[in-house]
Design an enzyme around this catalytic site. Structure first.
Site, PDB file in Angstrom:
ATOM      1  N   ARG A  55       0.815  -1.212   0.000  1.00 19.68           N
ATOM      2  CA  ARG A  55       0.000   0.000   0.000  1.00 19.68           C
ATOM      3  C   ARG A  55       0.852   1.266   0.000  1.00 19.68           C
ATOM      4  O   ARG A  55       0.394   2.318  -0.434  1.00 19.68           O
ATOM      5  CB  ARG A  55      -0.879  -0.005   1.248  1.00 19.68           C
ATOM      6  N   LYS A 189      14.108 -26.699   4.343  1.00 22.07           N
ATOM      7  CA  LYS A 189      15.401 -26.781   5.041  1.00 22.07           C
ATOM      8  C   LYS A 189      16.115 -28.054   4.609  1.00 22.07           C
ATOM      9  O   LYS A 189      15.504 -29.117   4.515  1.00 22.07           O
ATOM     10  CB  LYS A 189      15.187 -26.776   6.568  1.00 22.07           C
ATOM     11  N   ASP A 242       1.360 -20.645  15.355  1.00 24.24           N
ATOM     12  CA  ASP A 242       2.510 -20.107  14.614  1.00 24.24           C
ATOM     13  C   ASP A 242       3.519 -21.208  14.259  1.00 24.24           C
ATOM     14  O   ASP A 242       4.157 -21.146  13.212  1.00 24.24           O
ATOM     15  CB  ASP A 242       3.198 -19.032  15.480  1.00 24.24           C
ATOM     16  N   HIS A 247       4.915 -26.081  11.146  1.00 17.68           N
ATOM     17  CA  HIS A 247       6.294 -26.594  11.100  1.00 17.68           C
ATOM     18  C   HIS A 247       6.465 -27.909  11.871  1.00 17.68           C
ATOM     19  O   HIS A 247       7.020 -28.878  11.362  1.00 17.68           O
ATOM     20  CB  HIS A 247       7.276 -25.570  11.663  1.00 17.68           C
TER      21      HIS A 247
HETATM   22  C1  BG6 Z   1       7.996 -18.641  11.307  1.00 23.68           C
HETATM   23  C2  BG6 Z   1       7.289 -18.140  12.531  1.00 23.68           C
HETATM   24  O1  BG6 Z   1       7.123 -19.394  10.514  1.00 23.68           O
HETATM   25  O2  BG6 Z   1       9.099 -19.443  11.693  1.00 23.68           O
HETATM   26  C3  BG6 Z   1       8.250 -17.362  13.404  1.00 23.68           C
HETATM   27  O3  BG6 Z   1       6.195 -17.318  12.171  1.00 23.68           O
HETATM   28  C4  BG6 Z   1       9.475 -18.170  13.712  1.00 23.68           C
HETATM   29  O4  BG6 Z   1       7.607 -16.944  14.612  1.00 23.68           O
HETATM   30  C5  BG6 Z   1      10.086 -18.760  12.438  1.00 23.68           C
HETATM   31  O5  BG6 Z   1      10.417 -17.317  14.345  1.00 23.68           O
HETATM   32  C6  BG6 Z   1      11.202 -19.733  12.762  1.00 23.68           C
HETATM   33  O6  BG6 Z   1      11.850 -20.105  11.576  1.00 23.68           O
HETATM   34  P1  BG6 Z   1      13.387 -20.536  11.550  1.00 23.68           P
HETATM   35  O7  BG6 Z   1      13.641 -20.894  10.135  1.00 23.68           O
HETATM   36  O8  BG6 Z   1      14.156 -19.358  12.035  1.00 23.68           O
HETATM   37  O9  BG6 Z   1      13.505 -21.713  12.488  1.00 23.68           O
END
Ligand code: BG6
Length: 503
Positions: A55, A189, A242, A247
């Site tokens: 924006r 990763k 999150d 993950h």
């Molecule tokens: C993100 C989260 O998806 O992954 C973050 O929103 C987190 O809160 C991050 O810090 C961690 O990723 P990495 O690759 O640093 O382990």
């Protein structure tokens, strides 16, 4: 530390990457540096463009200055090259667009005039998920969605099952499932992909990879950072949404899945889906017994004083959002029946470290005298970051003439020592997979929804129990209840080579 030079790679087809949320943290910290590094590696074809959209009223030159600063800040010094940076910046354009109104869309459409079907057309939505549907509708309205166009959705896809379904339906009304790339950067990763190699390119482990031989599994994803200026997003999210729903569950899938019939995209995703659908839902009682929520208080992390979560910018007083979760889950199928998976993740822990621990069962009978020392069961530790490695803890005889004394010793495969080259960041791999048209490492609609369906049982349990997060001091391994969660079962978190825990 010096970074080995980027490995050269053959160019992919030319692309037009349009990044919504182009001035945001993710674009500046991760996406632009990743695209620069791929450009540096020779993978970005001549004529490729990156069109940042947000924006803010910036002109392209102002945006390029921002991008220049971001690349210099987030790329290792020995990967920076003036000529390459200049070439990269020339690929950048900027358009100011309001995702929620008609403003700017014709300017964006103008950028595609005359581009035809040549470059791969990709729309990367690094925005709040509430904008995914509206942006897709407007892209369609502006005539920008071609049959070969692709859309990338950043996590989180929604905040519960209903909102995820609604987003999937809205995006699905504009793009076919084969055009949608739901990103979970953990899948990009190197060591996470290596789980597939470890399990399915070696004959050693697979016969033992089941409840007959494995006592339990631990997955830890620990961070030292706090909410890092993302307070507003994070407070509406929390660690379960999150990190765990995406993950950590993806890691559970890769550890827990059956062998896919091939590495073909649907084959891998079908097997992951089966794991997600086998997760035992948690009733309210289970949530009380098998989950721990925590929230960090002021403390010290890696030597520096840090404030409490409640005192971070953007966090409302009395926030009940968790910054730490520990839980015990079960995969209800033949392979894993009765094998607990202990998961924990949190912010402001003593170290940035992600690892998976496979704890094998003890030997069935010992022939050794007590004087030989305690026999410890074998343990396989896959370190995802930092210092990527695979270690197998074995019992060995201590050298010397003093009789049979046994000690645990590691077989250690360090990826840096063995392979040497720089590990590309997860985004480098994933951004180029979209250009290649390979969605294997992206989440399919049904996977996201199955993950939410299970995560929601915990969210509902917490709600109905009015569960408040337990405090933990920044720089410790979370609330003491997280230790009790595993110790109640006669087990302990794997921490022996990590900074001392202080509770
Ligand atoms: C993100 C989260 O998806 O992954 C973050 O929103 C987190 O809160 C991050 O810090 C961690 O990723 P990495 O690759 O640093 O382990």
């Amino acid at each position: 530390m010096s970074h080995p030079r980027t490995v050269a790679a053959p160019p992919l087809p030319a692309f037009d990457y349009t990044v919504f949320g182009g001035t945001g943290d993710l674009a500046l910290r991760k996406l632009l540096p990743a695209l620069y590094l791929r450009d540096r590696a020779g993978q970005v074809a001549a004529g490729s463009r990156i069109i940042a959209v947000s924006r803010s009223a910036l002109d392209p030159a102002e945006y390029r200055a921002k991008a220049d600063a971001a690349v210099r800040r987030h790329v290792a010094a020995d990967e920076l090259d003036e000529e390459l940076i200049a070439r990269f910046l020339e690929r950048l354009d900027y358009v100011s667009v309001d995702a929620t109104s008609s403003e700017g869309w014709s300017d964006l459409a103008g950028r595609f005039e005359g581009r035809g079907d040549g470059p791969v057309r990709i729309f990367y939505l690094a925005t709040s998920p509430s904008l995914f549907g509206p942006i897709c509708d407007r892209l369609k309205g502006a005539g920008l969605v071609t049959p070969a166009a692709r859309v990338v959705l950043e996590k989180p896809i929604g905040r519960d099952l209903d909102s995820a379904r609604a987003i999937n339906a809205q995006v699905g009304a504009v793009f076919a499932e084969s055009q949608i790339y739901r990103i979970d950067h953990y899948l990009g990763k190197e060591t996470v992909q290596n789980l597939l190699a470890l399990r399915f390119a070696n004959s050693l482990f697979e016969p033992l990879w089941n409840a007959n031989h494995i006592d339990h599994v631990q997955i830890t994803v620990a961070e030292t950072v706090g909410v890092e200026g993302r307070g507003d997003y994070y407070d509406h999210s929390g660690a379960l949404r999150d990190m765990v729903q995406n993950h950590l569950l993806q890691l559970v899938c890769l550890v827990g899945m059956e062998s896919p019939v091939s590495l073909a995209q649907e084959a891998v995703r079908d097997e992951k889906l089966k794991v997600l659908r086998s997760l035992k839902p948690m009733g309210v009682e289970d949530v009380g017994a098998c989950t721990v929520r925590g929230q960090y208080r002021a403390g010290a992390v890696t030597g520096g004083a840090v404030p409490a979560y409640a005192d971070e910018p953007g966090i409302p007083a009395g926030s009940g959002t968790e910054t730490f979760v520990a839980l015990k889950l079960e995969i209800a199928n033949w392979r894993w029946a009765g094998v607990p998976f202990y998961l924990r993740t949190g912010k402001r822990l003593p170290a940035k470290m992600s690892e998976i621990v496979i704890q094998f069962r003890p030997i069935p009978h010992s022939i050794f005298p007590q004087s030989a020392g305690e026999l410890q069961a074998n343990r396989l530790i896959v370190r995802l970051q930092p210092d990527e490695s695979i270690r197998l803890h074995l019992m060995a005889k201590e050298p010397g003439p003093g009789g049979m004394r046994l000690r645990q010793a590691p077989l250690n495969l360090s990826f840096a020592e063995t392979f040497g080259s720089r590990f590309p960041d997860a985004y480098e791999r994933l951004l180029m997979d979209v250009v290649r048209g390979n969605p294997t490492l992206f989440m399919r609609r049904d996977e996201v929804e199955a993950a939410w369906a299970w995560a929601e049982t915990i969210l509902e349990g917490w709600k109905s129990r009015r569960d408040q997060p337990k405090p933990y001091i920044s720089g410790t391994w979370g609330p003491s209840q997280a230790i009790a969660l595993i110790e109640r079962d006669g087990r302990t978190w794997h921490e022996d080579e990590l900074p001392n825990a202080a509770f």
